[in-house]
Design a protein around this motif. Structure first.
Motif, short mmCIF file in Angstrom:
data_model
loop_
_atom_site.label_atom_id
_atom_site.label_comp_id
_atom_site.label_asym_id
_atom_site.label_seq_id
_atom_site.Cartn_x
_atom_site.Cartn_y
_atom_site.Cartn_z
N ASP A 103 46.75 29.84 43.84
CA ASP A 103 46.33 31.14 42.82
C ASP A 103 45.90 32.38 43.44
O ASP A 103 45.15 31.60 44.73
N LEU A 104 45.13 32.79 42.51
CA LEU A 104 45.19 34.91 43.03
C LEU A 104 45.37 35.32 41.03
O LEU A 104 45.45 35.67 41.01
N PHE A 105 44.41 35.55 41.11
CA PHE A 105 44.17 36.73 39.86
C PHE A 105 44.72 37.78 39.62
O PHE A 105 45.41 38.64 40.84
N GLU A 106 45.80 38.05 38.90
CA GLU A 106 46.55 38.81 38.82
C GLU A 106 46.41 40.86 38.56
O GLU A 106 47.35 41.13 39.27
N ASN A 107 45.01 40.49 38.66
CA ASN A 107 44.76 41.93 38.77
C ASN A 107 44.39 42.40 40.82
O ASN A 107 44.97 43.88 41.07
N MET A 108 44.78 41.25 41.32
CA MET A 108 44.56 41.26 42.85
C MET A 108 45.93 41.78 42.95
O MET A 108 47.11 41.24 43.11
N LYS A 109 46.71 43.01 44.06
CA LYS A 109 48.01 42.80 44.94
C LYS A 109 47.71 42.38 45.16
O LYS A 109 47.49 41.22 46.42
N ILE A 110 49.64 41.38 45.51
CA ILE A 110 50.18 40.38 47.74
C ILE A 110 50.68 41.92 47.69
O ILE A 110 51.66 42.66 47.33
N LYS A 118 53.61 19.41 59.19
CA LYS A 118 51.85 20.42 58.95
C LYS A 118 52.56 21.40 59.53
O LYS A 118 53.07 21.78 60.17
N ASP A 119 51.90 22.72 58.94
CA ASP A 119 52.21 23.24 58.15
C ASP A 119 51.31 25.42 58.13
O ASP A 119 50.14 24.33 57.77
N SER A 120 51.18 26.47 57.95
CA SER A 120 50.27 27.17 57.46
C SER A 120 51.34 28.01 56.84
O SER A 120 52.52 28.81 57.71
N ILE A 121 51.40 29.05 55.96
CA ILE A 121 51.46 30.48 55.61
C ILE A 121 50.16 31.36 55.83
O ILE A 121 49.13 31.08 55.78
N GLU A 122 50.53 32.72 55.87
CA GLU A 122 49.57 33.81 55.96
C GLU A 122 49.46 34.72 54.55
O GLU A 122 50.89 35.56 54.15
N PHE A 123 48.56 34.91 53.55
CA PHE A 123 48.78 35.92 52.46
C PHE A 123 47.88 36.36 52.84
O PHE A 123 46.48 36.37 52.18
N PHE A 124 48.83 37.83 52.66
CA PHE A 124 48.45 39.03 52.55
C PHE A 124 48.14 39.72 51.18
O PHE A 124 48.97 39.93 50.00
N TYR A 125 46.86 40.64 51.27
CA TYR A 125 46.46 40.71 49.57
C TYR A 125 45.35 41.95 49.80
O TYR A 125 44.37 41.99 50.82
N HIS A 126 45.32 42.49 48.41
CA HIS A 126 44.03 43.59 48.43
C HIS A 126 43.59 43.63 46.72
O HIS A 126 44.94 43.13 46.25
N GLY A 127 42.33 44.40 46.96
CA GLY A 127 42.61 45.08 45.40
C GLY A 127 40.75 45.12 45.39
O GLY A 127 39.78 45.51 46.09
N LYS A 128 40.54 44.88 44.03
CA LYS A 128 39.26 45.45 43.45
C LYS A 128 38.90 44.40 42.60
O LYS A 128 39.25 44.46 41.27
N PRO A 129 38.69 43.50 43.07
CA PRO A 129 38.82 41.93 42.65
C PRO A 129 37.79 42.20 40.89
O PRO A 129 36.40 43.28 41.07
N VAL A 130 37.25 40.89 40.18
CA VAL A 130 36.66 41.51 38.84
C VAL A 130 35.58 41.76 38.89
O VAL A 130 34.77 40.92 40.10
#
Length: 545
Positions: A84-91, A123-135
């Motif tokens: 989950d990540l608010f849609e205004n935040m860019k992936i 057991k594993d992992s992912i790295e999720f890169f993102y940016h933006g102006k949060p609410v």
């Protein structure tokens, strides 16, 4: 006074430490609600083990950027993972084993697709890169989001409050209370000259050479998503201890001496809570109060404090008795959440009374420790002025919907009444402490709570919980005079409702084991001489001709 009471009632339903009710008062639920609130296979197929946030925060731009390494265990073969990540935040990208993963966004949900299904037990992992102006929170903490402001010296002061709104407002995660990471690390880069304070223990700081310094913190206990936090400011630090617990305080420099005096109440609180509820549940992570530009929130091991060093609730007494002005509401209530809400967490937000009812009751626990049981009972009765009894306490399941704001003080009064039904304080305190210890660091349901308190007494509490949690109205004790007898019965929503109630007749306390059928009590007194013990029982009465 009436206007003040109404104003405070509105505040307490949404205020700091009180869940920010977002979308929970409607019933026209959408796909967005079910994506957020439901446990779909894309969520249940994995168990989160750790979040590792590595972020750069730029106050002047109100901008954040970076990544979250999400470590997990695969519970069932998993071709698709919902985060989950608010849609205004860019992936920017989602990486796994050196490869970029495909994903699909629907509302605030992100469906991450693996080339081949990950196998059960991995057991594993992912790295999720993102940016933006949060609410941005326009009126924190009554709405969720970032607070970008300045302190009295003109230096940036940043806070976040997202309970109810969701941690996915500012970082990617499985935004559901049923799954907590077992540990979390926050590496937060802020402009040089500022400090970031997050949850858990301080690991160190590092000058990045680009005008920013990275401050690292780590939690080694399970933590709710909405509790993972950043607090950025020109903080001064001082510390103390209670038994083996480290007490750390981060305040603005011009409030340092005031804070040193005011925060001495924390040790009195800890002594009380240790005795009545058991040891602080996150000793490995320590306890902190962090001064914030909003009123407060129960951020685990880094409790947000913004009560302006006043007694009461911003200098007001929510009970109308004067008792609430003897202690700092935010310190006591928000720290109480460390036991109820942070350690014991409801699996679904619909059961948030498990957080708020119990924590509101900790206010009375503290009063009883400091000023005696009679004062605590008067406070409990006084806070009923904040109860509406217009909606049920439990919300709708699976759609991220909280119940009524009555979860706070109706919940506290329910617990106080169950204590009275027990009619055995030694048993009550033992049961409360056993409950706190049994479900330490766990996510539970209302049914778990009901069963636990029901099993400790011979009185059947099922109809009591049912009426007070799943119906809006209070039960009504109907009374009628019949010669030298007083007739009594319950009128309630729950079919066959029964509950003992204590009444006072001729200065003697009598227990009436009332049911939905008429019963009689022989007395030479008139009906108008009967008085319900309303310090301990929260009911309505009706005199019938």
């Amino acid at each position: 006074m009436k206007k003040l009471t109404i104003f405070l009632t509105a505040l307490i339903i949404a205020a700091a430490g009180h869940a920010q009710v977002v979308g929970s008062n409607h019933t026209d639920y959408t796909e967005a609600d079910s994506l957020r609130g439901a446990l779909r296979p894309e969520r249940t197929s994995f168990d989160v083990l750790k979040y590792h946030l590595k972020l750069k925060v730029e106050p002047e731009k109100q901008f954040i950027s970076g990544s979250n390494v999400i470590s997990f265990k695969v519970e069932n073969d998993m071709p698709v993972m919902q985060l989950d990540l608010f849609e205004n935040m860019k992936i920017d990208s989602i990486m796994h084993a050196g490869d970029k993963l495909e994903y699909e966004r629907r509302y605030n949900a992100v469906f991450v697709q693996f080339p081949e299904a990950l196998k059960q037990g991995l057991k594993d992992s992912i790295e999720f890169f993102y940016h933006g102006k949060p609410v941005v929170a326009e009126n924190a903490p009554w709405d969720g989001g970032f607070v970008w402001t300045e302190d009295e010296q003109g230096k940036p002061w940043v806070g976040v409050a997202v309970q109810g709104t969701g941690a996915s407002l500012w970082y990617p995660n499985k935004d559901h209370q049923s799954d907590e990471p077992e540990t979390a690390q926050m590496d937060i880069a802020v402009p040089n000259g500022l400090m970031n304070v997050s949850n858990g223990r301080f690991l160190g700081k590092k000058d990045l050479g680009n005008g920013f310094t990275e401050w690292s913190w780590k939690v080694v206990n399970p933590i709710n998503n909405y509790n993972i936090m950043i607090n950025i400011g020109n903080y001064e630090h001082f510390s103390d201890t209670y038994k083996d617990l480290d007490l750390d305080y981060y305040v603005l420099p011009y409030n340092l001496e005031k804070a040193k005096e005011h925060f001495t109440e924390v040790k009195d609180m800890m002594a009380c809570f240790y005795e009545k509820m058991g040891p602080y549940p996150f000793e490995e992570d320590g306890f902190k109060l962090v001064e914030t530009p909003y009123l407060g929130m129960e951020h685990q091991s880094a409790v947000a404090y913004g009560n302006k060093y006043l007694k009461g609730y911003l200098g007001n007494d929510l009970s109308g008795t004067g008792i609430g002005l003897k202690w700092d509401f935010i310190i006591i209530h928000e720290a109480g959440h460390e036991w109820y809400g942070n350690s014991i967490t409801s699996k679904d937000i619909a059961d948030m009374w498990i957080h708020e009812g119990f924590t509101s009751y900790t206010e009375a626990i503290y009063i009883e420790c400091q000023y005696g049981k009679e004062e605590a009972l008067k406070y409990i009765r006084g806070i009923r002025q904040n109860i509406g009894n217009s909606r049920k306490i439990i919300g709708d399941y699976g759609v991220n919907a909280e119940g009524s704001g009555d979860m706070y003080y109706k919940g506290a009064n329910l617990l106080n009444m169950i204590r009275s039904i027990y009619d055995n304080d030694q048993l009550w305190w033992k049961t409360l402490k056993d409950y706190t210890n049994t479900y330490k660091h766990q996510t539970i349901t209302t049914q778990d709570t009901e069963n636990f308190f029901n099993e400790a007494t011979e009185v059947d509490l099922e109809p009591v919980f049912d009426q007070y949690l799943r119906h809006a109205a209070l039960p009504v004790l109907q009374l009628r005079q019949a010669d030298d007898q007083i007739l009594y019965r319950w009128k309630a929503d729950v079919v066959g409702f029964e509950m003992p109630v204590d009444v006072i007749i001729d200065e003697e306390e009598i227990r009436l084991n009332a049911t939905s059928e008429w019963k009689s009590y022989e007395t030479g007194e008139e009906l108008d001489e009967l008085k319900v013990n309303d310090l301990e029982f929260y009911i309505e009465t009706e005199i019938l001709e």
